[in-house]
Write an enzyme that holds these catalytic residues in place. Structure first.
Site, PDB file in Angstrom:
ATOM      1  N   THR A 165       0.856  -1.209   0.000  1.00 27.05           N
ATOM      2  CA  THR A 165       0.000   0.000   0.000  1.00 27.05           C
ATOM      3  C   THR A 165       0.881   1.244   0.000  1.00 27.05           C
ATOM      4  O   THR A 165       0.578   2.228  -0.672  1.00 27.05           O
ATOM      5  CB  THR A 165      -0.946   0.033   1.237  1.00 27.05           C
ATOM      6  N   HIS A 213       8.075   3.394   9.422  1.00 25.94           N
ATOM      7  CA  HIS A 213       7.766   2.591  10.608  1.00 25.94           C
ATOM      8  C   HIS A 213       6.487   3.148  11.232  1.00 25.94           C
ATOM      9  O   HIS A 213       6.356   4.378  11.353  1.00 25.94           O
ATOM     10  CB  HIS A 213       8.930   2.662  11.601  1.00 25.94           C
ATOM     11  N   GLU A 219      21.435  -0.808  12.976  1.00 28.23           N
ATOM     12  CA  GLU A 219      20.525  -1.111  14.096  1.00 28.23           C
ATOM     13  C   GLU A 219      19.082  -0.873  13.645  1.00 28.23           C
ATOM     14  O   GLU A 219      18.762   0.195  13.120  1.00 28.23           O
ATOM     15  CB  GLU A 219      20.856  -0.215  15.299  1.00 28.23           C
TER      16      GLU A 219
HETATM   17  N1  DQB Z   1      19.706  -3.241   9.015  1.00 29.74           N
HETATM   18  C1  DQB Z   1      18.402  -2.902   8.920  1.00 29.74           C
HETATM   19  N2  DQB Z   1      17.585  -3.612   8.108  1.00 29.74           N
HETATM   20  C2  DQB Z   1      16.259  -3.308   8.040  1.00 29.74           C
HETATM   21  C3  DQB Z   1      15.410  -4.054   7.215  1.00 29.74           C
HETATM   22  C4  DQB Z   1      14.051  -3.807   7.170  1.00 29.74           C
HETATM   23  C5  DQB Z   1      13.517  -2.758   7.919  1.00 29.74           C
HETATM   24  C6  DQB Z   1      12.035  -2.524   7.867  1.00 29.74           C
HETATM   25  N3  DQB Z   1      11.465  -2.771   9.172  1.00 29.74           N
HETATM   26  C7  DQB Z   1      11.558  -4.010   9.812  1.00 29.74           C
HETATM   27  C8  DQB Z   1      11.723  -4.037  11.200  1.00 29.74           C
HETATM   28  C9  DQB Z   1      11.801  -5.256  11.883  1.00 29.74           C
HETATM   29  C10 DQB Z   1      11.718  -6.441  11.181  1.00 29.74           C
HETATM   30  C11 DQB Z   1      11.797  -7.757  11.926  1.00 29.74           C
HETATM   31  O1  DQB Z   1      12.246  -7.813  13.067  1.00 29.74           O
HETATM   32  N4  DQB Z   1      11.318  -8.842  11.250  1.00 29.74           N
HETATM   33  C12 DQB Z   1      11.364 -10.153  11.836  1.00 29.74           C
HETATM   34  C13 DQB Z   1      12.682 -10.795  11.451  1.00 29.74           C
HETATM   35  C14 DQB Z   1      12.758 -10.978   9.937  1.00 29.74           C
HETATM   36  C15 DQB Z   1      14.143 -11.482   9.513  1.00 29.74           C
HETATM   37  O2  DQB Z   1      14.594 -12.494  10.092  1.00 29.74           O
HETATM   38  O3  DQB Z   1      14.781 -10.797   8.637  1.00 29.74           O
HETATM   39  C16 DQB Z   1      11.540  -6.435   9.791  1.00 29.74           C
HETATM   40  C17 DQB Z   1      11.471  -5.214   9.104  1.00 29.74           C
HETATM   41  C18 DQB Z   1      14.342  -1.974   8.734  1.00 29.74           C
HETATM   42  C19 DQB Z   1      15.730  -2.247   8.797  1.00 29.74           C
HETATM   43  C20 DQB Z   1      16.636  -1.493   9.630  1.00 29.74           C
HETATM   44  O4  DQB Z   1      16.230  -0.513  10.328  1.00 29.74           O
HETATM   45  N5  DQB Z   1      17.953  -1.851   9.669  1.00 29.74           N
END
Ligand code: DQB
Length: 203
Positions: free
Chosen positions: A12, A108, A142
């Site tokens: 979306t 977010h 982070e």
């Molecule tokens: N290093 C970095 N990378 C990211 C990738 C996606 C997102 C989007 N928001 C996200 C924030 C948290 C998650 C999360 O904890 N998912 C469960 C575990 C999934 C997995 O194992 O990959 C996913 C996207 C944000 C970030 C960030 O702030 N920093």
């Protein structure tokens, strides 16, 4: 500015970014949409808009490094200069984030630094806050800790459920993300070496 949008699902926020980039005044051109999951609705939205799509299925890679490396290859293939994470649910490796530092934006569904991580809307309801919102930030290694570009506040109503609050936050996201895209794509806002955001001043 040549933009890529990374998605994992319905997209979306992708739709809001597509509409923003279509405006004649926009500094952004979305050149590719990349999904880590096949067959999701966001890929159909991109195709309908005439935007090229790629699927990089994380299940087919033995490591995060190889998955991120393949994403990086697609970004280089399309000459991408700015990447928007629109509901992209895979954590990106430090190597990838370092290479694309200052060129990665994420949205977010809370007023960071409050309520990091998944189910931010539920966290806000459970904390009893009367105001929450959404945040567009540069992606740092982070998770959910990068420099903030745009925020929009959203009131929490007494009658709110996780779904009603999420819907209201999503409407704010669809304004905040396009606004942040323009600020960064136009060079008005950029990330300094010290990790802080700077706004171009005319003076
Ligand atoms: N290093 C970095 N990378 C990211 C990738 C996606 C997102 C989007 N928001 C996200 C924030 C948290 C998650 C999360 O904890 N998912 C469960 C575990 C999934 C997995 O194992 O990959 C996913 C996207 C944000 C970030 C960030 O702030 N920093």
């Amino acid at each position: 500015t040549r933009v890529a949008v990374l998605i994992s699902g319905t997209g979306t926020n992708l739709q809001a970014l597509i509409e923003q980039a279509k405006r004649p005044s926009s500094a952004a051109e979305i050149v590719v949409v990349i999904s880590n999951r096949p067959g999701v609705q966001g890929l159909k939205r991109a195709s309908l808009a005439g935007i090229q799509t790629r699927v990089v299925d994380h299940k087919l890679y033995g490591s995060r490094a190889e998955f991120d490396g393949t994403i990086d290859g697609v970004l280089e293939e399309f000459g991408v200069e700015l990447v928007c994470l629109a509901g992209f649910m895979r954590i990106l490796t430090g190597t990838f984030v370092k290479k694309w530092n200052g060129k990665l934006l994420n949205i977010h569904p809370s007023l960071l630094p409050s309520f990091k991580g998944v189910n931010a809307q539920k966290q806000a309801l459970q904390a009893g806050v009367r105001v929450t919102g959404c945040t567009v930030h540069f992606v740092a290694e982070e998770v959910d800790a990068g420099a903030i570009v745009v925020q929009e506040a959203v009131s929490v109503l007494g009658s709110d459920t996780e779904d009603s609050l999420s819907d209201r936050i999503r409407e704010a996201e669809h304004r905040a993300f396009p606004a942040a895209l323009e600020l960064v794509a136009s060079g008005t806002v950029r990330l300094k070496e010290d990790g802080h955001v700077t706004w171009k001043s005319n003076s």
